[in-house]
Design an enzyme around this catalytic site. Structure first.
Site, PDB file in Angstrom:
ATOM      1  N   SER A  60       2.257 -17.714  10.071  1.00 61.38           N
ATOM      2  CA  SER A  60       1.500 -17.396   8.857  1.00 61.38           C
ATOM      3  C   SER A  60       2.307 -17.497   7.566  1.00 61.38           C
ATOM      4  O   SER A  60       1.754 -17.320   6.479  1.00 61.38           O
ATOM      5  CB  SER A  60       0.894 -15.991   8.966  1.00 61.38           C
ATOM      6  N   LYS A  63       0.877 -19.705   4.970  1.00 56.42           N
ATOM      7  CA  LYS A  63      -0.108 -19.249   3.981  1.00 56.42           C
ATOM      8  C   LYS A  63       0.484 -19.114   2.573  1.00 56.42           C
ATOM      9  O   LYS A  63      -0.269 -19.010   1.598  1.00 56.42           O
ATOM     10  CB  LYS A  63      -0.725 -17.929   4.413  1.00 56.42           C
ATOM     11  N   SER A 122      -3.722 -11.432   6.108  1.00 55.98           N
ATOM     12  CA  SER A 122      -3.277 -12.654   6.796  1.00 55.98           C
ATOM     13  C   SER A 122      -4.435 -13.334   7.515  1.00 55.98           C
ATOM     14  O   SER A 122      -4.289 -13.856   8.627  1.00 55.98           O
ATOM     15  CB  SER A 122      -2.147 -12.353   7.783  1.00 55.98           C
ATOM     16  N   LYS A 225       5.655 -12.227   2.734  1.00 58.92           N
ATOM     17  CA  LYS A 225       4.684 -12.599   3.771  1.00 58.92           C
ATOM     18  C   LYS A 225       5.292 -12.507   5.156  1.00 58.92           C
ATOM     19  O   LYS A 225       6.467 -12.830   5.356  1.00 58.92           O
ATOM     20  CB  LYS A 225       4.192 -14.032   3.534  1.00 58.92           C
TER      21      LYS A 225
END
EC number: 3.4.16.4
Length: 385
Positions: A60, A63, A122, A225
């Site tokens: 992720s 992202k 997320s 993140k």
């Protein structure tokens, strides 16, 4: 092999292109991760790293690029935060076992809510919906992601989707991820501040916490993140902004392939604290400050102001700033015409006889050619120089 002050991750973040030589043998911390990197965003220096060029599955962390492109679309007014979009079946049906914000085709959702869903929760469904909002389709958005990665100089990064679910076409490195994180903060500071420090978000009557534990553990951490898949392990990019003299100093840590959510937070905090405790970031020169005024040949003026077009910082072990010595190397003779911002030399910062940083020195002004008589006279003088 762990590297201390090994090199600059990125010239694109800074107007300066800086190279860092291997410096003192200050031992780097032991970090329980496959690869990791600690980056000083104030000086644009890598402080320490282990296997920063190892290809990894970013999960992720992908992202971050998705959010970057959405923020760019907002800045260019191709999207609006309050704009509501219809949710496609494709976005709704994204892997049900993965992270989701639980959008529904029956309910239009705002770009702002999708961003909170993407960053805080997320949500893989949010990633697809945003990709479609920006580019019309997930496939077209992925083309934009790879084009932007190329523009940023992320040579070891490739995207196959906007969310980071496992794909052979989705890979990166700790080094490239540090570049991307730095660009996110530098290029979209207001959006970064709004979304990445948010601790929880509620959508569709479902409240989910931000998976970045450091937002609770360290008040100076304001992002960034998390990522996790079985193959990638637990990953975290974190950024802290702490006082540095009269200003602030930002460090960014990239930790990949740890064994658990708790470990990635623990090791990231260890790395950030090590960087702040053992190193200082020193401001060397102001933007536009003339560090010398060398002679110009065949020019309409006799001298040229040289220096830098942005503030210049260097990161070095605590207590060693007083021992720094500058060594200026110029491209003499300097012959007009000379364009403003053209490179005219290199400044090396020496510590204990070793160059620990190099900065390109630029012309701070334009110098036009002298008259035909002035050029002729200087041509004669140069013959005897």
């Amino acid at each position: 092999m762990k590297k201390f002050l090994s090199k600059i991750v990125l010239a694109a973040v800074s107007l300066l292109s800086i190279s860092i030589a291997t410096a003192q043998s200050l031992p780097a911390p032991t970090i329980a991760a496959k690869s990791w990197l600690l980056f000083d965003a104030t000086s644009n220096q890598v402080i320490a790293s282990q296997d920063p060029a190892m290809r990894i599955e970013p999960a992720s962390l992908t992202k971050i690029m998705t959010a970057y492109l959405v923020f760019s679309a907002l800045k260019e007014k191709r999207l609006d935060l309050n704009q509501k979009i219809n949710v496609s079946t494709r976005a709704w049906k994204v892997d049900a076992s993965s992270s989701k914000m639980f959008i529904d085709p029956a309910t239009p959702v705002s770009i702002s809510d999708l961003l909170f869903g993407l960053i805080v929760q997320s949500g893989n469904d949010a990633a697809v919906a945003l990709a479609e909002a920006v580019a019309g389709s997930e496939e077209a958005f992925v083309v934009q992601m790879n084009r932007e990665a190329e523009r940023m100089g992320l040579k070891a990064t490739r995207y196959g989707n906007p969310h980071g679910l496992p794909s052979a076409e989705n890979y990166s490195t700790a080094q490239d991820l540090a570049v991307l994180a730095t660009r996110m903060i530098a290029d979209h500071p207001e959006y970064y501040k709004t979304y990445y420090s948010t601790k929880s978000f509620t959508y569709n009557k479902i409240t989910q916490p931000n998976r970045n534990r450091l937002l609770w553990l360290d008040p100076t951490v304001d992002g960034m993140k998390t990522g996790h898949t079985e193959a990638a392990g637990y990953c975290l990019i974190s950024s802290a902004n702490r006082p540095n003299g009269t200003g602030q100093r930002r460090l960014i840590s990239v930790v990949t392939g740890t064994s658990s959510d708790q470990v990635r937070a623990q090791e990231s905090l260890k790395l950030l604290n090590w960087g702040y405790l053992n190193f200082d970031t020193v401001k060397l020169y102001e933007k536009g400050q003339a560090i010398a005024t060398p002679e110009v040949w065949k020019g309409a003026q006799a001298q040229l102001k040289i220096g830098f077009t942005s503030d210049v910082y260097v990161t070095l072990p605590k207590g060693s700033a007083a021992k720094l010595k500058p060594a200026l190397e110029r491209k003499d003779p300097l012959v007009a015409p000379i364009a403003a911002n053209s490179k005219v030399g290199t400044l090396k910062m020496m510590l204990d006889g070793k160059a620990i940083a190099e900065f390109p020195v630029l012309a701070l002004e334009q110098v036009n050619q002298a008259s035909i008589f002035g050029r002729a006279w200087d041509s004669i003088r140069l013959m005897f120089k």
